[in-house]
Design an enzyme around this catalytic site. Structure first.
Site, PDB file in Angstrom:
ATOM      1  N   LEU A 134      18.988 109.763  18.620  1.00  0.00           N
ATOM      2  CA  LEU A 134      17.852 109.682  19.538  1.00  0.00           C
ATOM      3  C   LEU A 134      17.486 108.213  19.644  1.00  0.00           C
ATOM      4  O   LEU A 134      17.634 107.464  18.674  1.00  0.00           O
ATOM      5  CB  LEU A 134      16.653 110.484  19.010  1.00  0.00           C
ATOM      6  CG  LEU A 134      16.783 112.016  18.969  1.00  0.00           C
ATOM      7  CD1 LEU A 134      15.541 112.629  18.338  1.00  0.00           C
ATOM      8  CD2 LEU A 134      17.013 112.591  20.356  1.00  0.00           C
ATOM      9  N   ASP A 135      17.003 107.801  20.801  1.00  0.00           N
ATOM     10  CA  ASP A 135      16.620 106.406  20.984  1.00  0.00           C
ATOM     11  C   ASP A 135      15.533 106.003  20.002  1.00  0.00           C
ATOM     12  O   ASP A 135      14.763 106.836  19.514  1.00  0.00           O
ATOM     13  CB  ASP A 135      16.115 106.173  22.410  1.00  0.00           C
ATOM     14  CG  ASP A 135      17.215 106.266  23.445  1.00  0.00           C
ATOM     15  OD1 ASP A 135      18.397 106.231  23.055  1.00  0.00           O
ATOM     16  OD2 ASP A 135      16.879 106.378  24.643  1.00  0.00           O
ATOM     17  N   TYR A 136      15.450 104.718  19.764  1.00  0.00           N
ATOM     18  CA  TYR A 136      14.451 104.123  18.864  1.00  0.00           C
ATOM     19  C   TYR A 136      13.037 104.623  19.171  1.00  0.00           C
ATOM     20  O   TYR A 136      12.261 104.939  18.276  1.00  0.00           O
ATOM     21  CB  TYR A 136      14.533 102.595  19.018  1.00  0.00           C
ATOM     22  CG  TYR A 136      13.508 101.796  18.248  1.00  0.00           C
ATOM     23  CD1 TYR A 136      13.703 101.479  16.905  1.00  0.00           C
ATOM     24  CD2 TYR A 136      12.364 101.317  18.884  1.00  0.00           C
ATOM     25  CE1 TYR A 136      12.777 100.723  16.203  1.00  0.00           C
ATOM     26  CE2 TYR A 136      11.429 100.556  18.197  1.00  0.00           C
ATOM     27  CZ  TYR A 136      11.646 100.261  16.853  1.00  0.00           C
ATOM     28  OH  TYR A 136      10.728  99.515  16.164  1.00  0.00           O
ATOM     29  N   ARG A 224      16.454 108.603  30.856  1.00  0.00           N
ATOM     30  CA  ARG A 224      15.611 107.473  31.272  1.00  0.00           C
ATOM     31  C   ARG A 224      16.164 106.832  32.548  1.00  0.00           C
ATOM     32  O   ARG A 224      15.412 106.506  33.477  1.00  0.00           O
ATOM     33  CB  ARG A 224      15.529 106.463  30.134  1.00  0.00           C
ATOM     34  CG  ARG A 224      14.861 107.020  28.879  1.00  0.00           C
ATOM     35  CD  ARG A 224      15.117 106.178  27.656  1.00  0.00           C
ATOM     36  NE  ARG A 224      14.527 104.848  27.801  1.00  0.00           N
ATOM     37  CZ  ARG A 224      14.705 103.863  26.919  1.00  0.00           C
ATOM     38  NH1 ARG A 224      15.463 104.058  25.844  1.00  0.00           N
ATOM     39  NH2 ARG A 224      14.131 102.691  27.110  1.00  0.00           N
TER      40      ARG A 224
END
Length: 293
Positions: A134-136, A224
């Site tokens: 998962l992204d930061y 995104r």
């Protein structure tokens, strides 16, 4: 000083490439990419010979990983993680925002898993490790493997697109009730679907939408990029945004809401959800979380 971790491959194993079989074998290698890097650096040996990405494991081989001690690894990362589900083979945690899942940094979810999860009693137990990213800035459901068998099986489920992921996001602007986004990313086909759960008005952004998102492919930053591409970027996204519509200081309003899959060991149907962060609940306090469908 150089050290070595040793693993003996299972007997009568269906032949697999080392870079597939070896995920989860060594405690200090927590991902496919890390294993591939170790192989290319000639740090992995099979039956005494330097391994390559073309090496196959057929059963009974002695696999060795040579590494140098890193004093930083002896430090204990103090980070409490929200454990949503756990058994002897796998777990799901609610990843907090502002932390990497894994990598070279000391402060990662991967480095905090051992202190937050129970030690598996299964014979091929390994140090717990995430099986996806998962992204930061993204919160929510993160799937973790606790045994070598489970990690390999979960990776196969991801490869075969048999793990269904649902995200909740807050997007900006007027948006149709539902749709499919089929826009290439980095020259590769990428498909996402969305459904608006609720819309509210906003003085600054005109409209804010609580949206259910489902990626059908797995491109980097896919959701995104796709939401920006149709003119409805995710609130708080500091990378993919429209001019004058960047919300600063609140973080990304993107949450990995649920995971649905067949448990690779028990064959039980799993549907696991993670509580949304307070900033999303504050905007949509009365919305009803959707389940399947």
């Amino acid at each position: 000083m150089q050290f070595v971790e040793t693993h003996i491959a299972e007997i009568n194993l269906e032949a697999k490439r080392l870079q597939e079989y070896g995920v989860g074998v060594f405690k200090r290698i927590t991902s496919k990419s890390a294993l591939k890097k170790a192989i290319k650096k000639e740090m992995v040996f099979v039956d005494g010979k330097v391994a390559s990405t073309a090496t196959f494991i057929k059963g009974g081989e002695r696999i060795e990983y040579y590494y140098y001690a890193d004093n930083n690894l002896n430090k204990r990362l103090k980070l409490n993680l929200g454990v949503i589900y756990e058994d002897d083979y796998l777990a799901v945690i609610n990843k907090p925002a502002g932390i990497l899942v894994s990598g070279n940094s000391f402060k990662t979810v991967a480095n905090a898993l051992s202190q937050n999860l129970k030690t598996s009693p299964i014979f091929d137990a390994v140090q717990p490790q995430p099986v996806h990213r998962l992204d930061y800035a993204t919160t929510g459901c993160l799937l973790v493997g606790k045994t070598n068998t489970a990690i390999i099986a979960l990776n196969q489920l991801f490869d075969n697109k048999k793990i269904h992921k649902i995200y909740h996001a807050v997007t900006i602007g007027s948006l149709k009730p539902l749709g499919t986004i089929d826009i290439p990313i980095d020259g590769k086909r990428a498909i996402s679907t969305y459904k608006v759960i609720k819309t509210i008005t906003s003085q600054r952004f005109k409209f804010l939408n609580l949206v259910k998102l489902s990626p059908k492919t797995g491109r980097r930053h896919q959701l995104r990029k796709h939401m920006l591409a149709i003119g409805n970027p995710i609130l708080g996204d500091a990378t993919y945004f429209l001019e004058d519509l960047l919300l600063k200081g609140k973080g990304l309003y993107l949450h990995a809401h649920s995971l649905e899959f067949i448990h690779p060991i028990s064959e039980e149907e799993m549907f696991i959800t993670a509580l949304s962060p307070k900033k999303i609940i504050k905007l949509f306090p009365n919305y009803i979380s959707e389940t399947k469908g």
